[in-house]
Structure formats: C-alpha cells, structure tokens
Write an enzyme that holds these catalytic residues in place. Structure first.
Site, mmCIF file in Angstrom:
data_model
loop_
_atom_site.group_PDB
_atom_site.id
_atom_site.type_symbol
_atom_site.label_atom_id
_atom_site.label_comp_id
_atom_site.label_asym_id
_atom_site.label_seq_id
_atom_site.Cartn_x
_atom_site.Cartn_y
_atom_site.Cartn_z
ATOM 1 N N CYS A 28 0.881 -1.177 0.000
ATOM 2 C CA CYS A 28 0.000 0.000 0.000
ATOM 3 C C CYS A 28 0.911 1.216 0.000
ATOM 4 O O CYS A 28 0.996 1.968 0.951
ATOM 5 C CB CYS A 28 -0.927 -0.014 1.202
ATOM 6 S SG CYS A 28 -0.076 -0.081 2.779
ATOM 7 N N ARG A 76 -6.738 -1.955 2.682
ATOM 8 C CA ARG A 76 -7.107 -2.950 3.709
ATOM 9 C C ARG A 76 -7.956 -2.375 4.825
ATOM 10 O O ARG A 76 -8.332 -3.099 5.745
ATOM 11 C CB ARG A 76 -5.839 -3.604 4.262
ATOM 12 C CG ARG A 76 -5.240 -4.562 3.278
ATOM 13 C CD ARG A 76 -3.742 -4.762 3.432
ATOM 14 N NE ARG A 76 -3.219 -5.362 2.213
ATOM 15 C CZ ARG A 76 -3.020 -4.674 1.069
ATOM 16 N NH1 ARG A 76 -3.241 -3.387 1.020
ATOM 17 N NH2 ARG A 76 -2.613 -5.299 -0.011
HETATM 18 NI NI1 NFE Z 1 0.984 -2.779 3.812
HETATM 19 FE FE1 NFE Z 1 -1.651 -1.292 4.408
HETATM 20 C C1 NFE Z 1 -3.139 -1.244 3.433
HETATM 21 C C2 NFE Z 1 -2.014 0.178 5.324
HETATM 22 S S1 NFE Z 1 -2.105 -2.520 6.042
HETATM 23 S S2 NFE Z 1 -0.819 -2.784 3.074
HETATM 24 O O1 NFE Z 1 -4.020 -1.298 2.708
HETATM 25 O O2 NFE Z 1 -2.197 1.131 5.836
HETATM 26 O O3 NFE Z 1 -3.351 -3.046 6.565
#
Ligand code: NFE
Ligand code: MG
Length: 574
Positions: free
Chosen positions: A66, A486
């Site tokens: 992300c 997420r």
């Molecule tokens: Ni590293 Fe992230 C996302 C964040 S983690 S992927 O989407 O913020 O849950």
C-alpha cells in the site's frame, strides 16, 4: 492440548510475517485461534525528533504494497496539526493516487494472492482448450482473449512449467485438495487471467509515476502535491501525460468490469458454502475518505464514515478519531509494556515500549494466556471491529448510498444469495471486487474533475503559506486519516518546537490481525476462523481462504522497530 493445534507459519501470499495457530475441536471445526505478528520493525520511534515535513517519506516505506496511503495519512496529520488547507487540485490528485492504488492492489489481491485458494493450477493441465474458450466467452463475453488457440498456448506454457519440476510461484500449495471445486476449464481460464492481470498491473500504476514521480513510494508534500502542471510544457504534467492517464483508466475499467468481476462471480458460484463461513466479529468500522468538495469535508466522502455493530445494518454509528474515549490500543496480549496503571491508550497518548514475553524460539506453540504478538489490539469504544472493503461496503450500503446499493444488490442477485451472505469469507472477497468497481468509475470522475479545474485556469498544487517552521505554533497536534485498501488507517502526531514529539500509527491490518484484548475479545482474523471446518489438518486450505480474504499486510501492522535496531527475538520460519 498440543496435538489438535494447526500452525501456519509463515502465512504466504501476504505482505509481512504472520503466524496463525488454530485449535481444532472434536467436531473438526476450529474452536479457538491465535493471530500473531512475528516481526518487529519500527517507524514510530524513528520519527521522534524529526522534521514533521519529512515524516511522510519515512512512513510511506512501512510497506511496499500500500505504497501511497501512509504518505497520505502522514501529510494529512501534519496539515491538520499546522492548520493547512491544501488546494483543490492537490485534493483531487490525492484522490487519483489513492483510487489508482485501490484498483491495482485489489486486482493483484484477487488474482495473485487469493485466487490460488480457490483455483487449482495443476488441475488446469487437464482442461480442454476449446471447452475453456466456450466457458470464457460465457463468463466474460466482452474480454477479447478467449480463443481455443489462446488457451491451448496457455495450457502449453503451464505444462512446460510443471514438467520442469520447478513450480516457482505455484510451489507448495495444496494442489489436488478435494476442497478445490472448479472444473479444469475454469482453472485454466483463471490461470490465463492470472498472467494477464500480472502484465496489466504494471501499466495502471504508471498513474503514480505521473503525479508522484515514481512507484513504489511516490512523492508527497505537506501542503499539497510535489508535481508541476503546465499543459504546454514538455517538462511538466501536460496534455500528453493527462491523455495517457485517461487511457490507463479506460483500460482499468475494462479489466475490472470485464475480467475481475466476471471471474469473481464465476469463482464464487462454485463455493456457496463460503457465504456461511468466516464472518467473524460482525462489527465494522470505516473512517471514510475521498472528499469531493473543497475544503475536505467528511460529509462529501465517496466512502462514508461510520461503524456498524452486531451486523445491524439498520444503524450506522458516528465515529470520532480525536475523542479520547473512542479509539484505544491495548497491549494485554502483545509484546509491549504500558506505563504502570494503563491498559488502553488513545493514539494521541500512545506508548511504544517493546517487552517480549513469548516463548524462547524456536518454539512449538504460543500461549494465548500471555503476550503472543507484536501487534497491539486497537478497539473502538471497547469493541473489536473489522476494517477494510467489507466494512466500507457495508457502511456505504447501510448509509443508503445508491451507488453501493446498486453494485451490492446486483451481485447478490447474480449469485442468488441474501444480504446476510455478506457476513462471510465470500462476502469479504466479493466486497473487495464491488468496491473496485466503484473505485474505477470514481477514478475517471476524479480525472475529469482535475481536467475541468485545469481548464478553468487553476494550476496550483501546493499551499506553502505554512512551509516555514517560523510560522508554526510552539506546540500542536493533529490526526491524518484515510481508507487504505485494507481498511481504516490513521496517523496521530504531536509537534513541539518544530519537531515530532510523538507519532502513532494505527493500521488496518493491526485492527484485523490484532490479538485478544483485556476482555478476551478476539481480533477480526481470530474471530473469523472460529467454527470453520477443516477437512485435512495437514493441508488447512480453509484457514488460508479466510485469512487471505482480509488481504493481510503485517509489514504495515507491525511497523515498530527498536530504536537501536536490536534483534529482540529470532524466529525460525518453517
Ligand atoms: Ni501494507 Fe496497508 C493497506 C495500510 S495494512 S498494506 O491497505 O495502511 O493493513
Ligand atoms: Mg501503531
């Protein structure tokens, strides 16, 4: 006790280091579960004493998946603290960056991280290319690559791959497990689309390079965005670059509408029982994001804010990120220590002190009665909640937003299942696809908003009035939030005399993968595993299905590191 425990460590096809222990009951169903983040890193302490204008560049590197959302949350936290309003173009470009991230990340999750829990790659070898072409034309009639010759080529490539004895990325799955239900032709079609999606994802992300200079980890700026728009210049974002962005969005629309969603619904139709498994907590939280008015107003968010408790879609509860009584982190079952007498702290008062109390590695099992994770346990008003696509879709749906109702009701109708099917592993996976559909259309709308603004003569991308620290108050604090792919993500910052005095990050996967709290309430992963039947404890594909439906990122979730970089524990990964 020990013999009925299944340990999955490391869980693969995720980001970061996650261990799951599941305890099977006599009936072959999961009776209890532990989710443990086994890695300890560290941004919150690294940030102390630094220039708050630099924080985004450190935070963004929490994760390579992300890659944009932590920079966004960070610049927003600092802007909130310093009272900075960013210009309309910057707000829109941030939306474009975020939506691009969603579309790329969710498609990658479906094909490359989650599909192999449902698709048996080895079974695809038995497929008839002609029958596969017929199936593909039925499932995704608007997708161009669907001839018998095309699938014969894919089958041939796959065959050579398997015969070489080196399965590479397809190594070590539970191929041939009876839980795989797709016929060989559907498996071959999915393998072909896996490869197509892999080629496509590197294209869509070029949007990040246009507005952020690079990917992963595009550039941000406190006060706006670090890009220059000059439609007539060769050395700035010009008409040619904008046209390229438009083309990439159009291509993404085709991938989402004609490949991802048809494949998602086709795969789901073979696994109806998973609409009754893996629901878990039934509590959902979304901070909301994607403002459509200027200045940034939560009432205008495309993803609305709110919480749902006990699966009650009749009521969306208000959420306040600054109220000290709402969001709190506990460490009762984590490898951290809080100051004497404190059990739960709001992130503005957050405390980061490692304190490993787990077994000496290499160990066989963790002890759920003690600390067992490097993740803290965030709770909302004392409730364990789930964040992410399902939370966002449910909050949008329960808020009565017509665009959410349209995509959700259409999908439920096609699958022939009631809305209660959403509270499940399949519902979580479907929600990700449904919000991607919304996101790819919003992406085009944001692009058009940007072009309209530029045509009206507005070229500004940054507000630098408060760039100079001499303009800052001696002491201030702020919160920056977003909806990461997420789930709900926020950063809380205290600035004292021009430097960061305290920085706390509460991440989506920390909410979802958290251990039990002081009341013994499970985190979302743990709760979702309870009651799941496991056919073969040696090949627990059922655990992977539910855990992957959350799209774990433990790199984000355990973002802390000992100041000195000391190795606190060495874990043997089997
Ligand atoms: Ni590293 Fe992230 C996302 C964040 S983690 S992927 O989407 O913020 O849950
Ligand atoms: Mg944190």
């Amino acid at each position: 006790m020990a013999s009925n425990r299944i340990v999955v460590d490391p869980v693969t096809r995720i980001e970061g280091h996650l261990r799951i222990e599941a305890i099977l009951g006599e009936d072959g169903k999961i009776r209890d579960a532990l989710s443990s983040g086994t890695m300890w890193r560290g941004l919150e302490l690294i940030l102390q004493g630094r220039d708050p204008r630099d924080a985004w560049a450190f935070c963004e590197r929490i994760c390579g998946v992300c890659t944009t959302v932590h920079a966004l949350a960070s610049v927003r936290a600092v802007e909130d603290a310093l009272g900075i309003t960013v210009p309309p173009n910057a707000e829109i470009i941030r939306n474009i960056m975020e939506l691009t991230q969603y579309v790329q990340d969710h498609v990658i999750h479906f094909y490359h991280l989650h599909a192999l829990d449902w698709v048996d790659v080895v079974s695809a070898l038995k497929a008839d290319p002609k029958a596969t072409a017929e199936l593909a034309q039925k499932v995704s009639p608007k997708w161009p690559y669907a001839s018998p010759g095309y699938f014969a080529d894919v089958a041939d490539t796959l065959k050579r791959f398997v015969e070489s004895g080196q399965l590479g990325i397809f190594q070590n799955a539970y191929w041939g497990h009876p839980a795989y239900k797709l016929p060989p032709e559907a498996n071959l079609m999915a393998v072909a689309h896996y490869l197509e999606a892999l080629r496509w994802q590197k294209e869509i992300i070029k949007i990040h390079t246009v507005f952020g200079g690079k990917n992963p980890h595009p550039n941000y700026l406190v006060g706006g965005m670090a890009c220059t728009i000059d439609l007539e210049s060769d050395n700035a974002i010009n008409v040619e670059r904008l046209n390229m962005v438009k083309g990439l969005i159009q291509e993404a629309m085709a991938v989402v509408e004609h490949l991802y969603l048809p494949d998602l619904l086709a795969v789901a139709s073979f696994y109806p029982e998973w609409a009754g498994i893996g629901g878990g907590l039934g509590n959902y939280l979304a901070y909301g994001d994607l403002p459509t008015t200027h200045p940034n107003d939560p009432a205008s968010f495309r993803f609305p804010r709110g919480a749902i408790l006990g699966k009650n879609l009749a009521e969306v509860l208000p959420v306040d990120l600054e109220n000290p009584e709402e969001i709190k982190e506990e460490v009762t079952h984590s490898w951290y220590r809080y100051p004497e007498g404190k059990t739960a702290l709001h992130p503005y008062e957050g405390h980061t002190e490692p304190h490993y109390t787990g077994p000496k590695p290499p160990y066989e099992y963790l002890d759920e009665n003690r600390g067992y994770s490097w993740l803290k346990s965030p709770r909302w008003k004392g409730h364990a909640v789930e964040v992410g696509p399902l939370a966002r879709v449910l909050v949008g749906y329960a808020s009565g937003r017509p665009e959410f109702k349209e995509v959700v009701d259409e999908a439920l109708g096609k699958l022939g299942v009631p809305a209660t099917a959403l509270f499940s592993t399949l519902g979580r996976t479907a929600a990700r696809g449904l919000e991607t559909r919304l996101c790819v259309h919003w992406l085009m709308e944001e692009y058009e908003r940007l072009v309209a603004n530029l045509k009206a003569g507005d070229r500004g991308v940054a507000n630098t009035e408060r760039w100079d620290p001499s303009t800052w108050p001696a002491s201030c604090k702020g919160v920056g939030f977003t909806e990461a792919p997420r789930g709900a993500l926020a950063h809380w910052v205290h600035i004292e005399n021009g430097k960061i005095a305290r920085y706390q990050i509460v991440v989506p996967s920390t909410w979802n993968a958290s251990p039990r709290d002081s009341k013994g309430q499970h985190g979302a992963y743990e709760a979702a595993l309870l009651g799941t039947p496991v056919a073969d404890p040696k090949q627990p594909v059922e655990i992977l299905r539910t855990i992957h439906s959350f799209d774990p990122c433990l790199a984000c979730a355990s973002h802390l590191l000992d100041e000195a970089g000391t190795k606190l524990a060495e874990l043997v990964i089997r």
